[in-house]
Every structure is written in structure tokens, then in C-alpha cells.
Enzyme design. Structure first.
Site, PDB file in Angstrom:
ATOM      1  N   VAL A  33      10.588   2.418  11.931  1.00  0.00           N
ATOM      2  CA  VAL A  33       9.652   3.397  12.507  1.00  0.00           C
ATOM      3  C   VAL A  33       9.548   3.300  14.028  1.00  0.00           C
ATOM      4  CG1 VAL A  33       8.255   3.607  10.397  1.00  0.00           C
ATOM      5  CG2 VAL A  33       7.581   1.943  12.174  1.00  0.00           C
TER       6      VAL A  33
ATOM      7  N   GLY B  69      -4.895  -7.053  -1.268  1.00  0.00           N
ATOM      8  CA  GLY B  69      -4.082  -8.214  -1.660  1.00  0.00           C
ATOM      9  C   GLY B  69      -2.587  -7.916  -1.690  1.00  0.00           C
TER      10      GLY B  69
ATOM     11  N   ASP C 117      11.705   2.607   4.568  1.00  0.00           N
ATOM     12  CA  ASP C 117      11.357   1.207   4.825  1.00  0.00           C
ATOM     13  C   ASP C 117      12.514   0.553   5.577  1.00  0.00           C
ATOM     14  OD1 ASP C 117       9.001  -0.659   3.161  1.00  0.00           O
ATOM     15  OD2 ASP C 117      10.492  -1.716   4.377  1.00  0.00           O
TER      16      ASP C 117
ATOM     17  N   LYS D 287      -4.859  -0.695  15.928  1.00  0.00           N
ATOM     18  CA  LYS D 287      -5.466   0.241  14.968  1.00  0.00           C
ATOM     19  C   LYS D 287      -6.511   1.136  15.654  1.00  0.00           C
ATOM     20  CE  LYS D 287      -2.989  -0.910  11.368  1.00  0.00           C
ATOM     21  NZ  LYS D 287      -2.040   0.023  10.752  1.00  0.00           N
TER      22      LYS D 287
ATOM     23  N   TYR E 150      -4.081  -6.951  16.560  1.00  0.00           N
ATOM     24  CA  TYR E 150      -3.941  -5.998  15.444  1.00  0.00           C
ATOM     25  C   TYR E 150      -5.002  -4.903  15.558  1.00  0.00           C
ATOM     26  CZ  TYR E 150      -3.895  -4.405  10.549  1.00  0.00           C
ATOM     27  OH  TYR E 150      -3.831  -3.652   9.415  1.00  0.00           O
TER      28      TYR E 150
ATOM     29  N   ILE F 229       0.826  -1.210   0.000  1.00  0.00           N
ATOM     30  CA  ILE F 229       0.000   0.000   0.000  1.00  0.00           C
ATOM     31  C   ILE F 229       0.863   1.264   0.000  1.00  0.00           C
ATOM     32  CG2 ILE F 229      -1.675   1.312   1.380  1.00  0.00           C
ATOM     33  CD1 ILE F 229      -2.731  -1.453   2.414  1.00  0.00           C
TER      34      ILE F 229
ATOM     35  N   SER G 218      -7.385   0.979   9.671  1.00  0.00           N
ATOM     36  CA  SER G 218      -7.902  -0.248   9.053  1.00  0.00           C
ATOM     37  C   SER G 218      -9.383  -0.356   9.399  1.00  0.00           C
ATOM     38  CB  SER G 218      -7.156  -1.456   9.636  1.00  0.00           C
ATOM     39  OG  SER G 218      -7.805  -2.669   9.332  1.00  0.00           O
TER      40      SER G 218
HETATM   41  N1  LIG Z   1      -3.177  -5.340   3.545  1.00  0.00           N
HETATM   42  C1  LIG Z   1      -4.338  -5.041   4.102  1.00  0.00           C
HETATM   43  O1  LIG Z   1      -5.370  -5.733   3.863  1.00  0.00           O
HETATM   44  C2  LIG Z   1      -4.480  -3.867   5.009  1.00  0.00           C
HETATM   45  C3  LIG Z   1      -3.404  -3.127   5.460  1.00  0.00           C
HETATM   46  N2  LIG Z   1      -3.595  -2.063   6.309  1.00  0.00           N
HETATM   47  C4  LIG Z   1      -2.486  -1.270   6.809  1.00  0.00           C
HETATM   48  O2  LIG Z   1      -1.812  -0.647   5.705  1.00  0.00           O
HETATM   49  C5  LIG Z   1      -0.416  -0.510   5.989  1.00  0.00           C
HETATM   50  C6  LIG Z   1       0.404  -1.133   4.863  1.00  0.00           C
HETATM   51  O3  LIG Z   1       0.049  -2.501   4.756  1.00  0.00           O
HETATM   52  P1  LIG Z   1       0.556  -3.450   3.547  1.00  0.00           P
HETATM   53  O4  LIG Z   1       1.079  -2.654   2.436  1.00  0.00           O
HETATM   54  O5  LIG Z   1      -0.540  -4.406   3.300  1.00  0.00           O
HETATM   55  O6  LIG Z   1       1.744  -4.224   4.287  1.00  0.00           O
HETATM   56  P2  LIG Z   1       3.037  -4.973   3.652  1.00  0.00           P
HETATM   57  O7  LIG Z   1       3.453  -5.945   4.691  1.00  0.00           O
HETATM   58  O8  LIG Z   1       2.727  -5.442   2.282  1.00  0.00           O
HETATM   59  O9  LIG Z   1       4.112  -3.780   3.554  1.00  0.00           O
HETATM   60  C7  LIG Z   1       4.528  -3.115   4.717  1.00  0.00           C
HETATM   61  C8  LIG Z   1       5.875  -2.458   4.519  1.00  0.00           C
HETATM   62  O10 LIG Z   1       6.228  -1.856   5.781  1.00  0.00           O
HETATM   63  C9  LIG Z   1       7.588  -2.164   6.064  1.00  0.00           C
HETATM   64  N3  LIG Z   1       7.809  -2.166   7.518  1.00  0.00           N
HETATM   65  C10 LIG Z   1       7.361  -3.100   8.419  1.00  0.00           C
HETATM   66  N4  LIG Z   1       7.814  -2.798   9.639  1.00  0.00           N
HETATM   67  C11 LIG Z   1       8.550  -1.660   9.526  1.00  0.00           C
HETATM   68  C12 LIG Z   1       9.276  -0.868  10.442  1.00  0.00           C
HETATM   69  N5  LIG Z   1       9.373  -1.210  11.741  1.00  0.00           N
HETATM   70  N6  LIG Z   1       9.891   0.235   9.986  1.00  0.00           N
HETATM   71  C13 LIG Z   1       9.838   0.569   8.672  1.00  0.00           C
HETATM   72  N7  LIG Z   1       9.170  -0.151   7.756  1.00  0.00           N
HETATM   73  C14 LIG Z   1       8.546  -1.256   8.177  1.00  0.00           C
HETATM   74  C15 LIG Z   1       7.835  -3.542   5.457  1.00  0.00           C
HETATM   75  O11 LIG Z   1       9.195  -3.777   5.218  1.00  0.00           O
HETATM   76  C16 LIG Z   1       6.991  -3.454   4.183  1.00  0.00           C
HETATM   77  O12 LIG Z   1       7.754  -2.983   3.090  1.00  0.00           O
HETATM   78  C17 LIG Z   1      -0.189  -1.166   7.356  1.00  0.00           C
HETATM   79  O13 LIG Z   1      -0.201  -0.178   8.366  1.00  0.00           O
HETATM   80  C18 LIG Z   1      -1.407  -2.084   7.500  1.00  0.00           C
HETATM   81  O14 LIG Z   1      -1.712  -2.338   8.855  1.00  0.00           O
HETATM   82  C19 LIG Z   1      -4.840  -1.698   6.731  1.00  0.00           C
HETATM   83  C20 LIG Z   1      -5.928  -2.391   6.313  1.00  0.00           C
HETATM   84  C21 LIG Z   1      -5.847  -3.526   5.428  1.00  0.00           C
HETATM   85  C1  LIG Z   2      -4.825  -6.421   7.442  1.00  0.00           C
HETATM   86  C2  LIG Z   2      -6.036  -5.701   7.780  1.00  0.00           C
HETATM   87  O1  LIG Z   2      -5.999  -4.575   8.223  1.00  0.00           O
HETATM   88  C3  LIG Z   2      -7.225  -6.337   7.607  1.00  0.00           C
HETATM   89  C4  LIG Z   2      -8.391  -5.706   8.116  1.00  0.00           C
HETATM   90  O2  LIG Z   2      -7.308  -7.368   7.056  1.00  0.00           O
END
Ligand SMILES: NC(=O)C1=CN([C@@H]2O[C@H](COP(=O)(O)OP(=O)(O)OC[C@H]3O[C@@H](n4cnc5c(N)ncnc54)[C@H](O)[C@@H]3O)[C@@H](O)[C@H]2O)C=CC1
Ligand SMILES: CC(=O)C(C)=O
Length: 257
Positions: free
Chosen positions: A61, A187, A34, A157, A153, A15, A140
Site C-alpha cells: 500500500v 485479538g 496484501d 491514526k 501509532y 480484521i 482506531s
Molecule cells: N488489532 C487491533 O487491536 C486494532 C487494529 N486496528 C487497525 O486495523 C487494521 C488491521 O489490523 P489487524 O488486522 O489487527 O492487523 P494484522 O497485523 O493482523 O493484519 C494486517 C495485514 O496487513 C498487511 N499489511 C501490512 N503492511 C502492508 C502493506 N504495506 N501493504 C499491504 N498489506 C500490508 C499484513 O501483511 C497483514 O496481512 C490496521 O490498520 C490497524 O491499525 C485498529 C484498532 C485496533
Molecule cells: C492496535 C490498536 O489500534 C490499538 C488501539 O490497540
């Protein structure tokens, strides 16, 4: 003409990458942060090849000094930090009764402490700028409603929503707006990992948990990073200048508040 500088944490993939790309297309110089250096450098290369103005910082972070260094990287390279997206986050899947100290520690450190340190680092810089700024946090659907196996989780949030409201109230006097985006089922690598753990716990086939989650979406399709990036683009723009303290659902219709 440049619209200013946008910093996005956790933007090597998923994202965050989608958000950073959209903001770059909108005309922002972007600074990608990152923990995963290899993935981050690959994305930076792609952005450079696409002709975007881009810089990066490898950092964690959960460390306040890394969040400050990320902001300094933006200011030193492009002169300001106008938008700061606290996107980095991690998930945990498992019942409340099985949660261990290390699970609680990791999730709260990345999702909550990381967001607070990001708000602090961004606000410190934005307060010195004439035009304030926009801080945008990753929440989320799980920040509006808790789900079985996702209690930890969800708690993190809910905390992000709490800090979004409080920071918005405290920072309004400096013309800094603080909002959050609340995606549904996207996804990315995060959902691949959620699906893997659900597969083990529930004795179902790989992909079943994701498929079941998709069936709960009124619009009938999984969310894409672009769906969230469209909304973050609005939050980063002057069109949202009268909005602060909100955690908005962009979930295709899962949670209805
Ligand atoms: N994938 C989903 O369905 C959903 C995701 N989110 C939120 O959106 C955000 C992004 O999620 P995604 O892209 O799906 O996750 P992802 O796991 O695909 O990517 C997350 C990125 O954050 C980096 N990261 C993790 N810990 C870190 C740290 N301590 N310091 C710096 N970078 C770090 C990782 O290396 C990775 O590149 C998150 O906050 C997640 O909780 C919210 C709702 C749904
Ligand atoms: C990863 C995440 O935020 C959900 C709701 O699936």
C-alpha cells in the site's frame, strides 16, 4: 445478485480478512490485497472454497502504483470498484523519546501514505462510475485518544481521521462517501506483537498487557474482526448513504467522545 465490487487492503488475515468475508457474504465480489503472498493465497483459497466471488493482488500500500494496480485488478475482473477499504496498517510500541527515523518512516508510510494512495486510486476510478462509491479507512481508538507507548501509532491514526474528513468534503460532489472505523482491542496478530513488546518493556508476563487492555473495555471482552465487519457492512451499504467524513468508534466502550 452482485452488489458490486469491494476491495480490501491487508485482507490476508486479521480484521481485513473478517471485513472481506462479511462483504462477500453480503453479495459483493471481493478483491483481496496484501503484502504477504503466502497468507493472501491461503485466504483466497478459503474464499473460493466457500463459493465467494474473489480475486487478489499481491502489493504494497505504500506504493501508489500498487494501489492503482489493485483497483485495476478489481475493474478488469469484476467491472468496477464500488467499495475500497484502506485496512492495511502496522503498529509500533515504544516511548516517544526512543522513536527513531526508521520507526517514523515505516508507520507514516504504511498507515498514512498508504491510506492517501488508496483514497487516490479508488477515487480516480469511482469518479468515472455513475454511482460514486464508498471509501472506508482503518482508524482506531488511538485516532481519538493517544496512549503511552503508542504515540507514533496514534499520530498516524489521527492523520487518518484528518484525511477522512478532508477527502469526504472534497469527494462529496462525486457521490463518493469517505468514513473510517475505529476499533479498540482486537485479538489479531497485531495485538500479539504489541503484547510481546510491552512484555519486554515492562518486565511483565506474556499476555498481561493484552489482559490489562481488555480490563479497560466496558463490555468486558476483546473485540473480534466480526464486530468491525458488521459496521463496515453498514458503511458499504446504501443504509449509510447519508453519512460521510465520520470516524466511528467500535470499541466495546473504551473511549467516550
Ligand atoms: N488489532 C487491533 O487491536 C486494532 C487494529 N486496528 C487497525 O486495523 C487494521 C488491521 O489490523 P489487524 O488486522 O489487527 O492487523 P494484522 O497485523 O493482523 O493484519 C494486517 C495485514 O496487513 C498487511 N499489511 C501490512 N503492511 C502492508 C502493506 N504495506 N501493504 C499491504 N498489506 C500490508 C499484513 O501483511 C497483514 O496481512 C490496521 O490498520 C490497524 O491499525 C485498529 C484498532 C485496533
Ligand atoms: C492496535 C490498536 O489500534 C490499538 C488501539 O490497540
Amino acid at each position: 445478485m452482485s452488489k458490486g465490487t469491494a476491495v480490501v487492503t491487508g485482507s490476508g488475515q486479521g480484521i481485513g480478512k473478517g471485513i472481506a468475508e462479511r462483504l462477500a457474504k453480503d453479495g459483493f465480489a471481493v478483491v483481496l490485497g496484501d503484502l504477504n503472498e503466502e497468507v493472501l493465497k491461503g485466504t483466497v483459497k478459503e474464499f473460493e472454497q466457500a463459493g465467494y466471488q474473489v480475486a487478489y493482488f499481491v502489493g504494497d500500500v505504500t506504493k501508489p502504483e500498487d494501489q492503482k494496480a489493485l483497483v485495476h485488478q478489481a475493474v478488469n475482473t469484476f467491472g468496477s470498484t464500488d467499495v475500497f477499504v484502506n485496512n492495511a496498517g502496522v503498529a509500533h510500541v515504544g516511548p516517544v523519546l526512543e522513536l527513531k527515523e526508521q520507526n517514523l518512516d515505516l508507520l507514516f508510510k504504511v498507515n498514512v501514505f498508504g491510506t492517501v494512495y488508496g483514497i487516490q486510486a479508488a477515487a480516480e476510478q469511482m469518479k468515472q462510475q455513475d454511482n460514486g462509491g464508498k471509501i472506508i479507512n482503518a482508524c482506531s481508538i488511538a485516532g481519538h485518544q493517544s496512549f503511552p507507548m503508542m504515540g507514533l501509532y496514534s499520530a498516524t491514526k489521527f492523520a487518518v481521521r484528518g484525511f477522512t474528513q478532508a477527502a469526504a468534503k472534497e469527494l462529496a460532489q462525486f457521490n463518493i462517501k469517505v468514513n473510517a472505523y475505529c476499533p479498540g482491542i482486537v485479538g489479531t496478530g497485531m495485538w500479539e506483537r504489541i503484547d510481546d513488546v510491552m512484555t519486554n518493556y515492562q518486565g511483565i508476563k506474556k499476555g498481561e498487557a493484552f489482559k490489562k487492555a481488555i480490563e479497560s473495555i466496558a463490555l468486558g471482552r476483546p473485540e473480534k474482526p466480526e464486530d468491525i465487519a458488521n459496521f463496515v457492512s453498514f458503511l458499504a451499504s446504501s443504509d449509510s448513504d447519508y453519512i460521510t467524513g465520520q470516524s466511528i468508534l467500535i470499541d466495546g466502550g473504551i473511549v467516550f467522545n
